[in-house]
Enzyme design. Structure first.
Site, short mmCIF file in Angstrom:
data_model
loop_
_atom_site.label_atom_id
_atom_site.label_comp_id
_atom_site.label_asym_id
_atom_site.label_seq_id
_atom_site.Cartn_x
_atom_site.Cartn_y
_atom_site.Cartn_z
N LYS A 197 0.75 -1.27 0.09
CA LYS A 197 0.04 -0.11 -0.07
C LYS A 197 1.01 1.33 0.09
CE LYS A 197 -3.72 -1.98 -0.02
NZ LYS A 197 -3.67 -3.37 -0.21
C1 PLP Z 1 -10.10 -3.14 -1.44
C2 PLP Z 1 -9.20 -3.76 -0.38
N1 PLP Z 1 -10.17 -4.18 0.61
C3 PLP Z 1 -9.69 -4.66 1.90
C4 PLP Z 1 -8.30 -5.12 1.88
C5 PLP Z 1 -7.90 -5.81 3.00
O1 PLP Z 1 -6.65 -5.20 3.50
P1 PLP Z 1 -5.66 -5.80 4.71
O2 PLP Z 1 -4.79 -6.71 3.97
O3 PLP Z 1 -4.87 -4.61 5.38
O4 PLP Z 1 -6.69 -6.62 5.18
C6 PLP Z 1 -7.47 -5.20 0.68
C7 PLP Z 1 -6.19 -5.49 0.65
O5 PLP Z 1 -5.60 -5.51 -0.15
C8 PLP Z 1 -8.20 -4.40 -0.65
O6 PLP Z 1 -7.37 -4.31 -1.78
#
Ligand code: PLP
Length: 724
Positions: A521
């Site tokens: 990210k």
């Molecule tokens: C659109 C979206 N939502 C939620 C998430 C979940 O993030 P995390 O890995 O921090 O739980 C991601 C992860 O890449 C994502 O791309």
């Protein structure tokens, strides 16, 4: 007595002749070659039990380290082997001729190979007029090719010692017949022209000197080296040729004229070739070797071979033509890969600041949620301009805890996009609610507000818009809809830290906004996430839910000693961020704006390069938003291409470029398909782009050259696979 020999470039012009001679003399030969010119030239050796062939590029030697077993000597011929081909792609030539050669020599030394004979070139002497040069003369490499040869000699010879005996042999210009024939070498080319046109062209005045050596003699000389004592060669450079065979180009033309039916000599005015080197080969002669051939005596054989060649104009006889073809041909179709090293899809930018912060935490004795997490929350609150920022251990946790704290449960429906990471919908399922998908707007890849409206029922409680790639959804329209139906809005802003919607930062608009600090990210904490909200009561609930449902956290309990033990108010989760994660996040936040700018610059370079390229388009942002430039997604017009998206990604991988897909639509995933009975066509826009999108590498650590290689690779593939 040395027996087992590895010949790199063993299927080439000199390599094939050399392999034949080595086999004749009883050596066991391992021929390593990329086979740019096919395996035809070595096919006749395949039945010999002492011959084996490995098709590999010397750029990929690390994947072939096992082949050194039992090898006692390496004759390293592989590389791009002339001045003009070497100029086609200088970086590639450097990677192959210099870096891969040095790597090969190092690997050989580590694996206990004794002799390493490196084929260099007399063209390292450059422009010397009529002066005779020898091994002690200064080098004046005029071409990129010659410069790299000189650099490689120097660095390979420096490896001499500890049982490793490298030598560099500066070859005269080769000529003569080989199973892998070349018509781009001076003597062979002039002889061919004489046969084909009864004329020999000489560029400039033809006064430049060159030493010439028959390909068979060159092969003999290498075999001779194998029998020499190790010390004779080790760390040394020898000119390989024969002093009597130095000629002016015009004299070569005259010899050819004599041996053909008086072919005309056609003087072509123009800038003369500055390279002129007349070379003394007496050092090598003292090692007890002499050449068998002269140009004069070899011409009848050469002319006969030319006359029996049916297609002397074919690209395979010309390194430049073949290289040009290889450079335009995708690696997956046996062309040269655009990059010699892998370009990851993403790399986090972690610097000494993050290292120092993490070390400080490790040494502090307090590893879990504590002062650094609180500091990151304070800093995030200021950065976003929101009332509360609660750090958790992922965006998934942020979404789950938001839904739970808002009281979403089994009787409810929550509307979201099918184009998202699974966790967006998974967490809805975890609350017992039903995920309801609304199709996307294919122009932006974000949820389509009209589609949301169609999906609202009496059970709908919330909407989760996802800001795909960091481009905000139409929040005014979404909120208008939510307000009129009394719905919560939880933003999945996993991609969107730093984005803004109409002067409002993402993180300040909805009931909660959930960010991700996953390693790829815009900013990372290793793993991590954050909930932003302006609602005091909700914030309090989210805090408690994210730590077991206990009303104080460990830092408060132990460090401040406020209460011996907090009380469980409801069954919460273990979603807290640790101070180790927050320690990474603090300097990341310092660099966030810089990181977004870098991503934006790279996105603009891609935009410039891809504008107007048929077969490829880009999702766009709506007006009035700040794009956080998290991902660079292209949409392939697969109807115009001869390959599909998956093949395109595989082809990019073969060019050494890694990619992603954001996202494979959720309604097509087995769980959602089976549980809710979704069919691909239920969400036609999601399904359409789901088969066409590719995310290209985009991160601050990419160099200009990295970006260029992605552009070149994408452009090459799109052009190559364009349907007529
Ligand atoms: C659109 C979206 N939502 C939620 C998430 C979940 O993030 P995390 O890995 O921090 O739980 C991601 C992860 O890449 C994502 O791309």
């Amino acid at each position: 007595m040395i027996k087992n020999i590895l010949v790199t470039g063993g299927a080439g012009y000199l390599g094939t002749v050399l392999c034949e001679k080595l086999l004749d003399k009883g050596f066991t030969v391992l021929c390593l070659d990329r086979l740019c010119f096919g395996n035809g030239p070595v096919r006749h050796m395949k039945n010999n039990a002492r011959f084996s062939l490995v098709q590999a590029d010397i750029l990929e030697m690390n994947a072939h380290s096992n082949i050194f077993t039992d090898i006692e000597a390496i004759i390293h011929l592989a590389g791009l082997s002339d001045d003009v081909s070497a100029d086609l792609d200088r970086d590639l030539t450097r990677a192959v001729n210099y870096e891969a050669s040095l790597n090969l020599a190092r690997m050989a030394k580590n694996c206990g190979v004794k002799k390493f004979l490196f084929a260099s070139t007399c063209s390292v002497y450059g422009a010397n007029g009529d002066t005779m040069v020898n091994e002690t003369s200064p080098l004046q490499p005029l071409s990129w090719y010659a410069r790299l040869k000189a650099d490689t000699e120097r660095d390979v010879l420096a490896l001499a010692g500890s049982g490793f005996f490298p030598a560099a042999l500066r070859l005269a210009t080769l000529y003569g017949v080989s199973p892998r024939m070349r018509f781009d070498l001076a003597v062979n080319r002039m002889a061919l022209h004489a046969c084909a046109t009864n004329a020999v062209s000489v560029f400039g005045e033809g006064l430049q000197w060159r030493p010439f050596l028959h390909v068979s003699d060159a092969a003999d000389a290498f075999v001779h080296c194998l029998g020499l004592p190790d010390d004779t060669l080790s760390g040394r450079t020898y000119n390989l040729g024969t002093t009597a065979e130095n000629y002016r180009i015009l004299d070569v033309a005259r010899l050819i004229q004599k041996h053909t039916q008086d072919a005309r000599i056609n003087m072509v005015p123009g800038t003369p070739d500055r390279r002129s080197y007349r070379v003394d080969f007496s050092d090598f002669a003292q090692l007890g070797w002499h050449a068998e051939h002269t140009i004069e005596k070899s011409l009848p054989e050469l002319l006969a071979a030319i006359r029996s060649t049916s297609d002397p104009g074919d690209a395979r006889y010309y390194n430049l033509d073949t290289m040009q073809k290889l450079l335009q041909t995708p690696a997956i179709e046996s062309g040269m890969p655009i990059r010699s090293t892998a370009l990851p899809f993403c790399l986090p930018s972690i610097g000494p600041e993050e290292e120092a912060e993490v070390l400080a935490v490790l040494r502090s004795g307090w590893l879990t949620r504590g002062p650094r997490t609180t500091a990151l929350e304070d800093r995030m609150k200021k950065f976003l301009g929101c009332g509360h920022a609660i750090c958790v251990n992922s965006c998934t946790a942020a979404l789950h805890v938001s839904l739970t704290a808002l009281g979403i449960g089994p009787e409810d429906e929550v509307i979201t996009s099918p184009v998202t990471w699974p966790s967006t919908a998974n967490v809805i399922v975890h609350t017992g609610a039903t995920p309801v998908f609304a199709d996307i707007d294919p122009a932006t890849l974000n949820i389509d507000v009209k589609e949301i409206e169609k999906k609202i029922t009496a059970r709908t409680r919330a909407i989760i818009p996802v800001h795909i790639a960091g481009r905000p959804c139409p929040m005014d329209e979404i909120h208008a809809l939510a307000k009129s139906h009394g719905l919560f809005v939880i933003e999945d802003a996993a991609h969107a830290i730093g984005a803004a919607y109409k002067d409002r930062k993402i993180g300040t608009i909805s009931d909660t906004t959930c960010f991700s600090f996953y390693p790829i990210k815009n900013m990372t904490t290793g793993e991590g996430g954050l909930v932003a909200t302006d609602n005091d009561a909700l914030a309090e609930k989210i805090r408690i839910y994210s730590l077991h449902g206990i009303n104080t956290d460990a830092w408060q309990r132990q460090a401040h000693g406020s209460q011996a033990q907090g009380e469980v108010i409801f069954p919460g989760f273990k979603y807290n961020m640790s101070d180790i994660q927050a320690a990474i996040g603090l300097p990341q936040l310092d660099r966030l704006e810089w990181a977004i700018e870098q991503r934006k610059n790279i996105s603009e370079q891609y935009d410039d390069a891809f504008t107007g390229l048929p077969g490829l388009s880009r999702p766009r942002a709506i007006d009035g938003v700040r794009d956080a430039c998290h991902l660079y997604i292209i949409i392939l017009d697969v109807e115009k291409l001869a390959i599909d998206r998956n093949q395109f990604r595989k082809a990019l991988l073969m060019e050494n470029i890694h990619t992603g897909v954001h996202f494979f639509p959720l309604h097509q995933q087995p769980y959602y398909r089976n549980r809710f009975g979704f069919k691909k066509e239920d969400f036609p826009h999601a399904a359409y782009i789901g088969d066409r999108i590719v995310s290209l590498p985009l991160y601050p650590k990419m160099t200009r050259q990295d970006v260029d290689t992605v552009i070149q690779a994408v452009t090459r593939l799109i052009r190559f696979y364009q349907k007529a």
